[in-house]
Enzyme design. Structure first.
Site, PDB file in Angstrom:
ATOM      1  N   GLY A  22       0.780  -1.241   0.000  1.00  0.00           N
ATOM      2  CA  GLY A  22       0.000   0.000   0.000  1.00  0.00           C
ATOM      3  C   GLY A  22       0.805   1.282   0.000  1.00  0.00           C
ATOM      4  N   VAL A  23       2.139   1.182  -0.008  1.00  0.00           N
ATOM      5  CA  VAL A  23       2.953   2.399   0.128  1.00  0.00           C
ATOM      6  C   VAL A  23       2.996   3.230  -1.166  1.00  0.00           C
ATOM      7  CG1 VAL A  23       5.227   1.417  -0.484  1.00  0.00           C
ATOM      8  CG2 VAL A  23       5.081   3.224   1.248  1.00  0.00           C
ATOM      9  N   TYR A  55      -4.839 -15.042   3.066  1.00  0.00           N
ATOM     10  CA  TYR A  55      -5.271 -14.064   4.078  1.00  0.00           C
ATOM     11  C   TYR A  55      -6.313 -14.661   5.028  1.00  0.00           C
ATOM     12  CZ  TYR A  55      -2.620 -10.031   2.395  1.00  0.00           C
ATOM     13  OH  TYR A  55      -1.599  -9.160   2.077  1.00  0.00           O
ATOM     14  N   GLN A  66       4.053 -18.651  -1.142  1.00  0.00           N
ATOM     15  CA  GLN A  66       5.455 -18.272  -1.389  1.00  0.00           C
ATOM     16  C   GLN A  66       5.992 -18.963  -2.640  1.00  0.00           C
ATOM     17  OE1 GLN A  66       6.707 -15.725  -0.119  1.00  0.00           O
ATOM     18  NE2 GLN A  66       5.077 -15.572   1.391  1.00  0.00           N
ATOM     19  N   ASP A  90       7.608  -3.841 -10.171  1.00  0.00           N
ATOM     20  CA  ASP A  90       6.810  -3.583  -8.972  1.00  0.00           C
ATOM     21  C   ASP A  90       7.083  -4.694  -7.951  1.00  0.00           C
ATOM     22  OD1 ASP A  90       4.834  -3.209  -7.079  1.00  0.00           O
ATOM     23  OD2 ASP A  90       3.188  -3.146  -8.508  1.00  0.00           O
ATOM     24  N   GLN A 152      -6.747   0.800   3.107  1.00  0.00           N
ATOM     25  CA  GLN A 152      -8.208   0.828   3.309  1.00  0.00           C
ATOM     26  C   GLN A 152      -8.898   1.465   2.109  1.00  0.00           C
ATOM     27  OE1 GLN A 152      -9.685  -0.908   5.447  1.00  0.00           O
ATOM     28  NE2 GLN A 152      -7.933  -1.406   6.733  1.00  0.00           N
TER      29      GLN A 152
HETATM   30  N1  LIG Z   1       0.629  10.150  -3.451  1.00  0.00           N
HETATM   31  C1  LIG Z   1      -0.473   9.469  -3.128  1.00  0.00           C
HETATM   32  N2  LIG Z   1      -1.428  10.068  -2.413  1.00  0.00           N
HETATM   33  C2  LIG Z   1      -2.538   9.396  -2.071  1.00  0.00           C
HETATM   34  N3  LIG Z   1      -2.794   8.127  -2.394  1.00  0.00           N
HETATM   35  C3  LIG Z   1      -1.848   7.494  -3.119  1.00  0.00           C
HETATM   36  C4  LIG Z   1      -0.636   8.112  -3.514  1.00  0.00           C
HETATM   37  N4  LIG Z   1       0.095   7.205  -4.214  1.00  0.00           N
HETATM   38  C5  LIG Z   1      -0.647   6.064  -4.244  1.00  0.00           C
HETATM   39  N5  LIG Z   1      -1.817   6.253  -3.611  1.00  0.00           N
HETATM   40  C6  LIG Z   1      -2.916   5.302  -3.452  1.00  0.00           C
HETATM   41  O1  LIG Z   1      -2.558   4.361  -2.428  1.00  0.00           O
HETATM   42  C7  LIG Z   1      -3.042   3.081  -2.779  1.00  0.00           C
HETATM   43  C8  LIG Z   1      -1.876   2.119  -2.781  1.00  0.00           C
HETATM   44  O2  LIG Z   1      -0.992   2.474  -3.846  1.00  0.00           O
HETATM   45  P1  LIG Z   1      -0.304   1.361  -4.733  1.00  0.00           P
HETATM   46  O3  LIG Z   1       0.527   2.078  -5.747  1.00  0.00           O
HETATM   47  O4  LIG Z   1      -1.302   0.383  -5.247  1.00  0.00           O
HETATM   48  O5  LIG Z   1       0.626   0.672  -3.604  1.00  0.00           O
HETATM   49  P2  LIG Z   1       1.429  -0.677  -3.613  1.00  0.00           P
HETATM   50  O6  LIG Z   1       1.670  -1.058  -5.042  1.00  0.00           O
HETATM   51  O7  LIG Z   1       2.697  -0.315  -2.901  1.00  0.00           O
HETATM   52  O8  LIG Z   1       0.631  -1.652  -2.843  1.00  0.00           O
HETATM   53  C9  LIG Z   1      -3.729   3.185  -4.133  1.00  0.00           C
HETATM   54  O9  LIG Z   1      -5.125   3.320  -3.920  1.00  0.00           O
HETATM   55  C10 LIG Z   1      -3.133   4.470  -4.715  1.00  0.00           C
HETATM   56  O10 LIG Z   1      -4.030   5.125  -5.602  1.00  0.00           O
HETATM   57  N1  LIG Z   2       5.833 -13.025  -0.908  1.00  0.00           N
HETATM   58  C1  LIG Z   2       4.632 -12.658  -0.449  1.00  0.00           C
HETATM   59  N2  LIG Z   2       4.069 -13.301   0.587  1.00  0.00           N
HETATM   60  C2  LIG Z   2       2.855 -12.957   1.064  1.00  0.00           C
HETATM   61  N3  LIG Z   2       2.125 -11.975   0.546  1.00  0.00           N
HETATM   62  C3  LIG Z   2       2.657 -11.313  -0.482  1.00  0.00           C
HETATM   63  C4  LIG Z   2       3.925 -11.601  -1.019  1.00  0.00           C
HETATM   64  N4  LIG Z   2       4.174 -10.723  -2.026  1.00  0.00           N
HETATM   65  C5  LIG Z   2       3.094  -9.945  -2.112  1.00  0.00           C
HETATM   66  N5  LIG Z   2       2.184 -10.304  -1.199  1.00  0.00           N
HETATM   67  C6  LIG Z   2       0.830  -9.770  -1.022  1.00  0.00           C
HETATM   68  C7  LIG Z   2       0.747  -8.504  -0.254  1.00  0.00           C
HETATM   69  C8  LIG Z   2      -0.416  -7.810  -0.907  1.00  0.00           C
HETATM   70  O1  LIG Z   2      -1.637  -8.254  -0.313  1.00  0.00           O
HETATM   71  C9  LIG Z   2      -0.392  -8.288  -2.343  1.00  0.00           C
HETATM   72  C10 LIG Z   2       0.256  -7.333  -3.310  1.00  0.00           C
HETATM   73  O2  LIG Z   2       1.209  -6.513  -2.690  1.00  0.00           O
HETATM   74  P1  LIG Z   2       1.376  -4.935  -3.019  1.00  0.00           P
HETATM   75  O3  LIG Z   2       2.416  -4.478  -2.041  1.00  0.00           O
HETATM   76  O4  LIG Z   2       0.051  -4.277  -2.850  1.00  0.00           O
HETATM   77  O5  LIG Z   2       1.850  -4.870  -4.430  1.00  0.00           O
HETATM   78  O6  LIG Z   2       0.320  -9.495  -2.326  1.00  0.00           O
END
Ligand SMILES: Nc1ncnc2c1ncn2[C@@H]1O[C@H](COP(=O)(O)OP(=O)(O)O)[C@@H](O)[C@H]1O
Ligand SMILES: Nc1ncnc2c1ncn2[C@H]1C[C@H](O)[C@@H](COP(=O)(O)O)O1
Length: 220
Positions: A22-23, A55, A66, A90, A152
């Site tokens: 989510g970052v 989950y 894994q 990614d 969320q």
């Molecule tokens: N700069 C930002 N400000 C607010 N929300 C953001 C920002 N960058 C990403 N998000 C939102 O946060 C959520 C998680 O981003 P995402 O790129 O999917 O994260 P990840 O790939 O690390 O899991 C998405 O809903 C995305 O639209």
């Molecule tokens: N290696 C992993 N083990 C458990 N869960 C994992 C792993 N790699 C990714 N995930 C999960 C975590 C998130 O629910 C989704 C996608 O990750 P995101 O950081 O949103 O791209 O998969």
């Protein structure tokens, strides 16, 4: 002049984005790929046959998940290698073992024997010519509250239902992991310092930092 040429980013570069769930990795992957004219390598979340089950029951499905992720990421490594680079990836393969598998083994939701089987397979797979280390690993960090807010808001149901303690544990482990990470140069970015959604131009500053990291070979 395009941004890749302007900042002397090699056209065969592999740039990996790391950071907790989510970052903002996927958002940055898309933005950098567009700005640099690179291909993308995404995690397959929607068609992952184990993720929802995992989950719902970590103990039952940790090992299966894994192995699935390892196979998927290795295929992506091979694809990037065969196509001669020019990719934004990614999430790195290093996080699978260094964060996720280790966390579940330490917490007892993956058995010791499963963890050992997994790590021996991981070690055998990454020690092959198909495994090019990235030119740079971008590590995205930020406050836990903000990151959980993003989880969320994004709305993957299984993540929304996961207790805060899980994200808290992962967040702490990431901080420790990145401090000890040495497999390739690292660029650390904090989510407070850029906003690729509201400010598309912010990508140029990030590309400039990528260039400095690649060319200085210094870990930031
Ligand atoms: N700069 C930002 N400000 C607010 N929300 C953001 C920002 N960058 C990403 N998000 C939102 O946060 C959520 C998680 O981003 P995402 O790129 O999917 O994260 P990840 O790939 O690390 O899991 C998405 O809903 C995305 O639209
Ligand atoms: N290696 C992993 N083990 C458990 N869960 C994992 C792993 N790699 C990714 N995930 C999960 C975590 C998130 O629910 C989704 C996608 O990750 P995101 O950081 O949103 O791209 O998969």
């Amino acid at each position: 002049m395009n941004l890749r040429a302007k900042y002397n980013i090699p056209e065969n570069a592999i740039i990996t984005i790391a950071g907790t769930v989510g970052v903002g990795k996927s958002t940055m992957t898309k933005s950098l790929a567009k700005a640099l004219g690179f291909q993308t390598s995404f995690e397959n979340v929607d068609h992952n046959p184990y993720l929802d089950k995992f989950y719902a029951d970590f103990e039952r499905w940790s090992f299966h998940l894994q192995i699935y992720f390892l196979a998927e990421r290795f295929k992506e490594q091979k694809r990037m290698f065969e196509q001669g680079g020019g990719f934004i990836q990614d999430r790195s393969i290093y996080e699978d073992t260094g964060i996720f598998a280790k966390m579940h083994a330490d917490k007892g939701t993956m058995t010791t024997v499963d963890y050992e089987t997994y790590t021996s397979l991981f070690d055998a797979m990454v020690m092959t010519p198909f495994f090019p280390h990235p030119d740079v690993l971008i590590y995205i960090e930020g406050d836990l509250d903000e990151i959980v807010g993003r989880i969320q808001e994004r709305g993957r149901e299984m993540e929304q239902k996961t207790p805060l303690a899980y994200w808290e544990e992962m967040h702490g482990r990431y901080e420790e992991w990145i401090e000890n990470f040495t497999s390739c140069p690292v660029l650390r970015l904090n989510i407070q310092d850029y906003d690729l959604i509201k400010d598309e131009q912010a990508v140029e500053t990030i590309i400039e930092k990528i260039s400095m990291t690649i060319h200085s070979k210094v870990t930031v």
